[in-house]
Motif scaffolding. Structure first.
Motif, PDB file in Angstrom:
ATOM      1  N   SER A 160       5.248 -11.640   3.337  1.00  0.00           N
ATOM      2  CA  SER A 160       4.339 -11.685   4.027  1.00  0.00           C
ATOM      3  C   SER A 160       4.031 -12.771   5.016  1.00  0.00           C
ATOM      4  O   SER A 160       4.189 -13.843   4.652  1.00  0.00           O
ATOM      5  CB  SER A 160       3.168 -11.711   3.056  1.00  0.00           C
ATOM      6  OG  SER A 160       1.725 -11.562   3.594  1.00  0.00           O
ATOM      7  N   GLY A 161       3.782 -12.061   6.102  1.00  0.00           N
ATOM      8  CA  GLY A 161       3.536 -13.169   7.253  1.00  0.00           C
ATOM      9  C   GLY A 161       4.812 -13.390   8.078  1.00  0.00           C
ATOM     10  O   GLY A 161       4.743 -14.264   9.036  1.00  0.00           O
ATOM     11  N   ILE A 162       6.081 -12.680   7.761  1.00  0.00           N
ATOM     12  CA  ILE A 162       7.303 -12.900   8.578  1.00  0.00           C
ATOM     13  C   ILE A 162       7.503 -12.439   9.960  1.00  0.00           C
ATOM     14  O   ILE A 162       8.245 -13.068  10.401  1.00  0.00           O
ATOM     15  CB  ILE A 162       8.540 -12.851   7.523  1.00  0.00           C
ATOM     16  CG1 ILE A 162       9.772 -13.624   7.908  1.00  0.00           C
ATOM     17  CG2 ILE A 162       8.890 -11.037   7.729  1.00  0.00           C
ATOM     18  CD1 ILE A 162      10.844 -13.281   7.270  1.00  0.00           C
ATOM     19  N   GLY A 163       6.502 -11.535   9.962  1.00  0.00           N
ATOM     20  CA  GLY A 163       6.244 -10.927  11.364  1.00  0.00           C
ATOM     21  C   GLY A 163       6.797  -9.444  11.436  1.00  0.00           C
ATOM     22  O   GLY A 163       7.375  -8.726  12.564  1.00  0.00           O
ATOM     23  N   LYS A 164       6.627  -8.774  10.243  1.00  0.00           N
ATOM     24  CA  LYS A 164       7.206  -7.470  10.233  1.00  0.00           C
ATOM     25  C   LYS A 164       6.263  -6.555  11.158  1.00  0.00           C
ATOM     26  O   LYS A 164       6.668  -5.504  12.084  1.00  0.00           O
ATOM     27  CB  LYS A 164       7.183  -6.731   8.874  1.00  0.00           C
ATOM     28  CG  LYS A 164       8.103  -7.694   7.926  1.00  0.00           C
ATOM     29  CD  LYS A 164       7.799  -6.854   6.352  1.00  0.00           C
ATOM     30  CE  LYS A 164       6.361  -7.039   5.898  1.00  0.00           C
ATOM     31  NZ  LYS A 164       5.874  -8.294   5.556  1.00  0.00           N
ATOM     32  N   SER A 165       5.070  -6.665  11.287  1.00  0.00           N
ATOM     33  CA  SER A 165       3.893  -5.910  11.822  1.00  0.00           C
ATOM     34  C   SER A 165       4.015  -6.318  13.343  1.00  0.00           C
ATOM     35  O   SER A 165       3.970  -5.211  14.108  1.00  0.00           O
ATOM     36  CB  SER A 165       2.695  -6.260  11.410  1.00  0.00           C
ATOM     37  OG  SER A 165       2.343  -5.809   9.969  1.00  0.00           O
ATOM     38  N   ARG A 208      -1.969  -9.920  11.917  1.00  0.00           N
ATOM     39  CA  ARG A 208      -2.633 -11.293  11.522  1.00  0.00           C
ATOM     40  C   ARG A 208      -3.211 -11.820  12.922  1.00  0.00           C
ATOM     41  O   ARG A 208      -2.713 -12.010  13.790  1.00  0.00           O
ATOM     42  CB  ARG A 208      -1.579 -12.265  11.100  1.00  0.00           C
ATOM     43  CG  ARG A 208      -1.150 -11.549   9.550  1.00  0.00           C
ATOM     44  CD  ARG A 208      -0.286 -12.459   8.985  1.00  0.00           C
ATOM     45  NE  ARG A 208       0.253 -11.995   7.704  1.00  0.00           N
ATOM     46  CZ  ARG A 208      -0.295 -12.312   6.369  1.00  0.00           C
ATOM     47  NH1 ARG A 208      -1.082 -13.380   6.452  1.00  0.00           N
ATOM     48  NH2 ARG A 208       0.258 -11.862   5.372  1.00  0.00           N
ATOM     49  N   GLY A 209      -4.601 -12.132  12.906  1.00  0.00           N
ATOM     50  CA  GLY A 209      -5.535 -12.887  13.849  1.00  0.00           C
ATOM     51  C   GLY A 209      -5.999 -11.605  14.599  1.00  0.00           C
ATOM     52  O   GLY A 209      -7.151 -11.922  15.151  1.00  0.00           O
ATOM     53  N   LEU A 210      -5.560 -10.437  14.589  1.00  0.00           N
ATOM     54  CA  LEU A 210      -6.194  -9.208  15.339  1.00  0.00           C
ATOM     55  C   LEU A 210      -6.950  -8.537  14.089  1.00  0.00           C
ATOM     56  O   LEU A 210      -8.177  -7.887  14.280  1.00  0.00           O
ATOM     57  CB  LEU A 210      -5.356  -8.259  16.022  1.00  0.00           C
ATOM     58  CG  LEU A 210      -4.514  -8.953  17.225  1.00  0.00           C
ATOM     59  CD1 LEU A 210      -3.847  -7.918  17.916  1.00  0.00           C
ATOM     60  CD2 LEU A 210      -5.878  -9.396  18.286  1.00  0.00           C
ATOM     61  N   GLY A 211      -6.361  -8.279  12.869  1.00  0.00           N
ATOM     62  CA  GLY A 211      -6.971  -7.496  11.986  1.00  0.00           C
ATOM     63  C   GLY A 211      -6.539  -6.062  11.815  1.00  0.00           C
ATOM     64  O   GLY A 211      -5.040  -5.897  12.378  1.00  0.00           O
ATOM     65  N   ILE A 212      -7.120  -4.918  11.691  1.00  0.00           N
ATOM     66  CA  ILE A 212      -6.693  -3.549  11.397  1.00  0.00           C
ATOM     67  C   ILE A 212      -6.692  -2.967  13.055  1.00  0.00           C
ATOM     68  O   ILE A 212      -7.901  -2.891  13.354  1.00  0.00           O
ATOM     69  CB  ILE A 212      -7.536  -2.789  10.308  1.00  0.00           C
ATOM     70  CG1 ILE A 212      -7.431  -3.651   9.160  1.00  0.00           C
ATOM     71  CG2 ILE A 212      -6.918  -1.348  10.408  1.00  0.00           C
ATOM     72  CD1 ILE A 212      -6.225  -3.505   8.464  1.00  0.00           C
ATOM     73  N   ILE A 213      -5.618  -2.559  13.166  1.00  0.00           N
ATOM     74  CA  ILE A 213      -5.802  -1.369  14.327  1.00  0.00           C
ATOM     75  C   ILE A 213      -5.397  -0.210  14.159  1.00  0.00           C
ATOM     76  O   ILE A 213      -4.607   0.174  13.159  1.00  0.00           O
ATOM     77  CB  ILE A 213      -4.783  -2.339  15.539  1.00  0.00           C
ATOM     78  CG1 ILE A 213      -3.231  -2.424  14.940  1.00  0.00           C
ATOM     79  CG2 ILE A 213      -5.397  -3.687  16.086  1.00  0.00           C
ATOM     80  CD1 ILE A 213      -2.242  -2.872  16.106  1.00  0.00           C
ATOM     81  N   ASN A 214      -5.669   0.786  14.925  1.00  0.00           N
ATOM     82  CA  ASN A 214      -5.309   2.212  14.897  1.00  0.00           C
ATOM     83  C   ASN A 214      -4.462   2.516  15.834  1.00  0.00           C
ATOM     84  O   ASN A 214      -4.552   2.614  17.037  1.00  0.00           O
ATOM     85  CB  ASN A 214      -6.748   2.960  15.221  1.00  0.00           C
ATOM     86  CG  ASN A 214      -6.440   4.629  14.734  1.00  0.00           C
ATOM     87  OD1 ASN A 214      -5.547   5.130  15.149  1.00  0.00           O
ATOM     88  ND2 ASN A 214      -7.126   5.134  13.788  1.00  0.00           N
ATOM     89  N   ILE A 215      -3.040   2.668  15.446  1.00  0.00           N
ATOM     90  CA  ILE A 215      -2.095   3.028  16.107  1.00  0.00           C
ATOM     91  C   ILE A 215      -2.168   4.420  17.149  1.00  0.00           C
ATOM     92  O   ILE A 215      -1.968   4.334  18.363  1.00  0.00           O
ATOM     93  CB  ILE A 215      -0.599   2.941  15.525  1.00  0.00           C
ATOM     94  CG1 ILE A 215      -0.544   1.646  14.917  1.00  0.00           C
ATOM     95  CG2 ILE A 215       0.613   3.363  16.374  1.00  0.00           C
ATOM     96  CD1 ILE A 215      -0.338   0.566  15.854  1.00  0.00           C
ATOM     97  N   LYS A 216      -2.662   5.296  16.597  1.00  0.00           N
ATOM     98  CA  LYS A 216      -2.935   6.577  17.136  1.00  0.00           C
ATOM     99  C   LYS A 216      -3.894   6.712  18.126  1.00  0.00           C
ATOM    100  O   LYS A 216      -3.760   7.115  19.104  1.00  0.00           O
ATOM    101  CB  LYS A 216      -3.304   7.712  15.847  1.00  0.00           C
ATOM    102  CG  LYS A 216      -3.670   9.042  16.413  1.00  0.00           C
ATOM    103  CD  LYS A 216      -4.281   9.949  15.352  1.00  0.00           C
ATOM    104  CE  LYS A 216      -4.467  11.453  15.954  1.00  0.00           C
ATOM    105  NZ  LYS A 216      -5.268  12.112  14.606  1.00  0.00           N
TER     106      LYS A 216
END
Length: 330
Positions: A160-165, A208-216
């Motif tokens: 967790s937090g390694i940069g996957k997202s 992280r830092g932005l929160g949840i975003i909707n890609i669609k």
């Protein structure tokens, strides 16, 4: 063993099957389907019931119903009773065929749900098998980000937090598509694994830092897809100078998920590495391997041949010789 309540055949997801319940409203929640394969009990109605499976849906098509009409009333009851005694989960009558009353009376005696559809047997069997295979498929949940990269279903894993997202967002910006983030659900569909997202998390990512975003909503429908076959696992790991990472691409590593061995690549993270580009290269290289071209093996064979012809000793050649020998390559 997974099972599906017979009641689900009347759910919204199964509406395309066009089934109508004739009998069994009070018992359809207690009966369960345990196998996606469908049976037609023609031979069983003639008296040979040894291979009737209780967890399979039984289809009464034109052949079965026509045969029952040729029998005397007592014989119809006896024929149906022989099948029902096997603990059948339910019957489906196709083509909206008219049933003898003895058939309906017998399923009531044995408390077996009875459905009807106006569709032909072949269409009903195909659509019902596909629906049940999806519902009964073994599944598991993996932590990571699942994307379609150049048509290759790629699962990016790591702590967790390694940069996957962050890597996934960059890949989406570059035209690739998100399947699922964080909790990826995999199902074993015959000889492959299919990944998808849960209903709640679908289209969403956590940065992280932005929160949840909707890609669609942010990138459009072309940036997402609902499901994809899993073909490659890429694990992000922290760079460790004491670990010797694969520099030739000759090591074949796999990760087992639901008894399937999926090719795996371990990518160490360090400052300055553009992980999105490296993931793209990994996907392209995997495509080449699928097409029968392995650049690492080709290079190893050429280098070994060149050094052998020149009589030059090289430590890299020794390493390649050992690995090629491990595979039994001459």
């Amino acid at each position: 063993m997974k099972s599906v309540p017979v009641a689900e055949l009347l759910s919204d997801d199964a509406e395309h099957l066009g089934l109508k319940l004739i009998y069994g409203k009070k018992i359809i929640d207690d009966k369960h389907i345990t196998h996606f394969r469908i049976q037609k009990p023609g031979l069983a109605l003639a008296g040979y019931c040894d291979h009737i499976h209780s967890g399979r849906v039984q289809i009464l098509g034109n052949t079965e119903v026509s045969y029952l009409w040729t029998l005397a009333p007592d014989q119809r009851k006896q024929a149906m009773a022989g099948v029902c005694q096997k603990g059948v989960c339910c019957f489906i009558v196709t083509k909206d065929l008219h049933l003898p009353q003895e058939v309906i009376d017998t399923v009531k005696v044995f408390s077996i749900p009875l459905f009807k559809t106006d569709r032909v047997s072949s269409e009903t069997i195909i659509d019902l098998s596909v629906y049940l295979e999806d519902r009964l498929a073994p599944d598991t949940v993996c932590h990571g980000v699942f994307l379609d990269v150049f048509g290759i279903g790629t699962l990016i894993t790591g702590r967790s937090g390694i940069g996957k997202s962050e890597c996934a967002v960059e890949l989406i910006k570059r035209g690739h598509r998100l399947v699922a983030d964080d909790a990826v659900r995999f199902k074993r569909i015959q000889d492959y694994l299919e990944g998808s997202s849960s209903d709640i998390l679908r289209y969403h990512m956590e940065v992280r830092g932005l929160g949840i975003i909707n890609i669609k909503d942010m990138f459009g429908v072309a940036a997402i897809r609902l499901r994809k076959k899993l073909e490659l696992v890429i694990e992000f790991t922290d760079w460790n100078p004491d670990i010797s990472y694969d520099r030739l691409g000759l090591d074949n590593v796999y990760q087992e998920i639901l008894r399937h061995r999926i090719p795996k690549i371990v990518l160490p993270i360090s400052a300055g590495r553009n992980m999105a580009v490296i993931v793209e290269i990994a996907a392209r290289n995997h495509l080449l391997k699928i097409m029968g071209y392995d650049s690492a093996k080709q290079f190893a064979e050429k280098l070994t041949s060149a050094i052998s012809d020149g009589g030059i000793h090289n430590p890299m050649a020794d390493e390649i010789d050992k690995r090629m020998g491990r595979w039994g390559v001459e």
